[in-house]
Design a protein around this motif. Structure first.
Motif, PDB file in Angstrom:
ATOM      1  N   PRO A  25       0.824  -1.215   0.000  1.00 46.44           N
ATOM      2  CA  PRO A  25       0.000   0.000   0.000  1.00 46.44           C
ATOM      3  C   PRO A  25       0.856   1.261   0.000  1.00 46.44           C
ATOM      4  N   GLN A  26       0.308   2.318  -0.593  1.00 45.25           N
ATOM      5  CA  GLN A  26       0.967   3.620  -0.579  1.00 45.25           C
ATOM      6  C   GLN A  26       0.521   4.351   0.680  1.00 45.25           C
ATOM      7  N   LEU A  27       1.482   4.850   1.434  1.00 44.48           N
ATOM      8  CA  LEU A  27       1.196   5.574   2.664  1.00 44.48           C
ATOM      9  C   LEU A  27       1.635   7.014   2.506  1.00 44.48           C
ATOM     10  N   GLU A  28       0.754   7.940   2.872  1.00 44.10           N
ATOM     11  CA  GLU A  28       1.075   9.365   2.814  1.00 44.10           C
ATOM     12  C   GLU A  28       0.746   9.988   4.155  1.00 44.10           C
ATOM     13  N   GLY A  29       1.639  10.811   4.627  1.00 41.66           N
ATOM     14  CA  GLY A  29       1.450  11.479   5.903  1.00 41.66           C
ATOM     15  C   GLY A  29       2.684  11.276   6.771  1.00 41.66           C
ATOM     16  N   ASP A  67      -6.522  16.941   9.336  1.00 37.24           N
ATOM     17  CA  ASP A  67      -7.971  16.888   9.539  1.00 37.24           C
ATOM     18  C   ASP A  67      -8.707  15.935   8.603  1.00 37.24           C
ATOM     19  N   GLU A  68      -7.962  15.063   7.903  1.00 36.67           N
ATOM     20  CA  GLU A  68      -8.606  14.159   6.959  1.00 36.67           C
ATOM     21  C   GLU A  68      -7.809  12.861   6.837  1.00 36.67           C
ATOM     22  N   ALA A  69      -8.533  11.742   6.743  1.00 35.84           N
ATOM     23  CA  ALA A  69      -7.919  10.440   6.484  1.00 35.84           C
ATOM     24  C   ALA A  69      -8.669   9.803   5.324  1.00 35.84           C
ATOM     25  N   VAL A  70      -7.919   9.336   4.329  1.00 36.93           N
ATOM     26  CA  VAL A  70      -8.513   8.699   3.156  1.00 36.93           C
ATOM     27  C   VAL A  70      -7.884   7.318   3.011  1.00 36.93           C
ATOM     28  N   LEU A  71      -8.746   6.293   2.995  1.00 35.84           N
ATOM     29  CA  LEU A  71      -8.303   4.916   2.884  1.00 35.84           C
ATOM     30  C   LEU A  71      -8.936   4.325   1.629  1.00 35.84           C
ATOM     31  N   THR A  72      -8.123   3.766   0.744  1.00 34.50           N
ATOM     32  CA  THR A  72      -8.625   3.148  -0.479  1.00 34.50           C
ATOM     33  C   THR A  72      -8.344   1.661  -0.406  1.00 34.50           C
ATOM     34  N   LEU A  73      -9.417   0.867  -0.511  1.00 35.18           N
ATOM     35  CA  LEU A  73      -9.305  -0.582  -0.447  1.00 35.18           C
ATOM     36  C   LEU A  73      -9.052  -1.173  -1.822  1.00 35.18           C
ATOM     37  N   ALA A  74      -8.378  -2.311  -1.842  1.00 35.11           N
ATOM     38  CA  ALA A  74      -8.184  -3.045  -3.087  1.00 35.11           C
ATOM     39  C   ALA A  74      -9.533  -3.565  -3.559  1.00 35.11           C
ATOM     40  N   LEU A  82     -16.897  -5.387   2.247  1.00 36.42           N
ATOM     41  CA  LEU A  82     -17.741  -4.600   3.150  1.00 36.42           C
ATOM     42  C   LEU A  82     -17.304  -4.758   4.601  1.00 36.42           C
ATOM     43  N   ASP A  83     -16.955  -5.976   4.998  1.00 33.37           N
ATOM     44  CA  ASP A  83     -16.485  -6.209   6.358  1.00 33.37           C
ATOM     45  C   ASP A  83     -15.187  -5.447   6.625  1.00 33.37           C
ATOM     46  N   ILE A  84     -14.293  -5.465   5.665  1.00 38.10           N
ATOM     47  CA  ILE A  84     -13.022  -4.752   5.806  1.00 38.10           C
ATOM     48  C   ILE A  84     -13.272  -3.254   5.888  1.00 38.10           C
ATOM     49  N   ALA A  85     -14.122  -2.732   5.025  1.00 43.66           N
ATOM     50  CA  ALA A  85     -14.423  -1.299   5.034  1.00 43.66           C
ATOM     51  C   ALA A  85     -15.011  -0.864   6.371  1.00 43.66           C
ATOM     52  N   GLN A  86     -15.933  -1.644   6.918  1.00 46.31           N
ATOM     53  CA  GLN A  86     -16.540  -1.290   8.197  1.00 46.31           C
ATOM     54  C   GLN A  86     -15.535  -1.347   9.336  1.00 46.31           C
ATOM     55  N   ALA A  87     -14.700  -2.384   9.348  1.00 45.82           N
ATOM     56  CA  ALA A  87     -13.678  -2.500  10.401  1.00 45.82           C
ATOM     57  C   ALA A  87     -12.672  -1.360  10.300  1.00 45.82           C
ATOM     58  N   ALA A  88     -12.267  -1.021   9.083  1.00 47.56           N
ATOM     59  CA  ALA A  88     -11.294   0.058   8.887  1.00 47.56           C
ATOM     60  C   ALA A  88     -11.878   1.402   9.307  1.00 47.56           C
ATOM     61  N   PHE A  89     -13.126   1.673   8.912  1.00 50.57           N
ATOM     62  CA  PHE A  89     -13.752   2.940   9.277  1.00 50.57           C
ATOM     63  C   PHE A  89     -13.890   3.062  10.789  1.00 50.57           C
ATOM     64  N   ALA A  90     -14.357   2.005  11.438  1.00 49.01           N
ATOM     65  CA  ALA A  90     -14.531   2.040  12.892  1.00 49.01           C
ATOM     66  C   ALA A  90     -13.197   2.253  13.604  1.00 49.01           C
ATOM     67  N   THR A  91     -12.147   1.641  13.093  1.00 47.52           N
ATOM     68  CA  THR A  91     -10.817   1.791  13.701  1.00 47.52           C
ATOM     69  C   THR A  91     -10.312   3.215  13.546  1.00 47.52           C
ATOM     70  N   LEU A  92     -10.425   3.771  12.344  1.00 47.97           N
ATOM     71  CA  LEU A  92      -9.969   5.142  12.132  1.00 47.97           C
ATOM     72  C   LEU A  92     -10.803   6.135  12.940  1.00 47.97           C
ATOM     73  N   ARG A  93     -12.098   5.907  13.036  1.00 51.39           N
ATOM     74  CA  ARG A  93     -12.960   6.800  13.812  1.00 51.39           C
ATOM     75  C   ARG A  93     -12.568   6.786  15.288  1.00 51.39           C
ATOM     76  N   ARG A  94     -12.210   5.596  15.796  1.00 55.07           N
ATOM     77  CA  ARG A  94     -11.790   5.465  17.195  1.00 55.07           C
ATOM     78  C   ARG A  94     -10.456   6.160  17.450  1.00 55.07           C
ATOM     79  N   ASP A 100     -12.057  14.000   9.423  1.00 55.13           N
ATOM     80  CA  ASP A 100     -12.942  13.494   8.382  1.00 55.13           C
ATOM     81  C   ASP A 100     -12.325  12.214   7.834  1.00 55.13           C
ATOM     82  N   ILE A 101     -13.132  11.160   7.752  1.00 55.65           N
ATOM     83  CA  ILE A 101     -12.626   9.851   7.329  1.00 55.65           C
ATOM     84  C   ILE A 101     -13.394   9.404   6.090  1.00 55.65           C
ATOM     85  N   TYR A 102     -12.646   8.987   5.074  1.00 53.57           N
ATOM     86  CA  TYR A 102     -13.232   8.508   3.829  1.00 53.57           C
ATOM     87  C   TYR A 102     -12.661   7.138   3.523  1.00 53.57           C
ATOM     88  N   VAL A 103     -13.532   6.167   3.261  1.00 50.82           N
ATOM     89  CA  VAL A 103     -13.122   4.814   2.889  1.00 50.82           C
ATOM     90  C   VAL A 103     -13.790   4.503   1.560  1.00 50.82           C
TER      91      VAL A 103
END
Length: 108
Positions: A25-29, A67-74, A82-94, A100-103
């Motif tokens: 994965p490409q990581l920025e930040g 102030d923003e996190a963007v995660l792009t799934l394969a 869908l399970d991965i997206a939900q787990a990733a969003f919940a983790t980033l939100r926590r 602002d979180i975008y998946v």
């Protein structure tokens, strides 16, 4: 007669081989912050799936700034995606309050 071939890999590498289409994965930040988040995301996704998948199997990009996190799934089938997206969003939100979180899924 056709024989099945089995790839031979070095036993000393300690790493599980990844499918040919998987790429790191490409990581920025900020490096420390993105590495920490990547580790937390891997743990959450593996707990959700009941499997041990490296982030390279499901993550294309993770970009985090103040102030923003963007995660792009394969791209993948809907069920684990869908399970991965939900787990990733919940983790980033926590972990990233007031961010602002975008998946999203990457195009094929």
């Amino acid at each position: 007669m056709q024989y099945r071939t089995i790839p031979i890999r070095s036993a000393g590498s300690g790493e599980r081989p990844l499918p040919a289409l998987v790429r790191a994965p490409q990581l920025e930040g900020e490096a420390g912050r993105t590495r920490f988040l990547l580790g937390e995301l891997e743990q959450a996704v593996n707990a959700e799936l009941g499997a041990s998948l490296p982030a390279a199997a499901w993550l294309r990009t993770l970009r985090v700034d103040e102030d923003e996190a963007v995660l792009t799934l394969a791209p993948m089938q809907p069920h684990p995606g869908l399970d991965i997206a939900q787990a990733a969003f919940a983790t980033l939100r926590r972990l990233l309050r007031d961010t602002d979180i975008y998946v999203a899924a990457a195009a094929h």
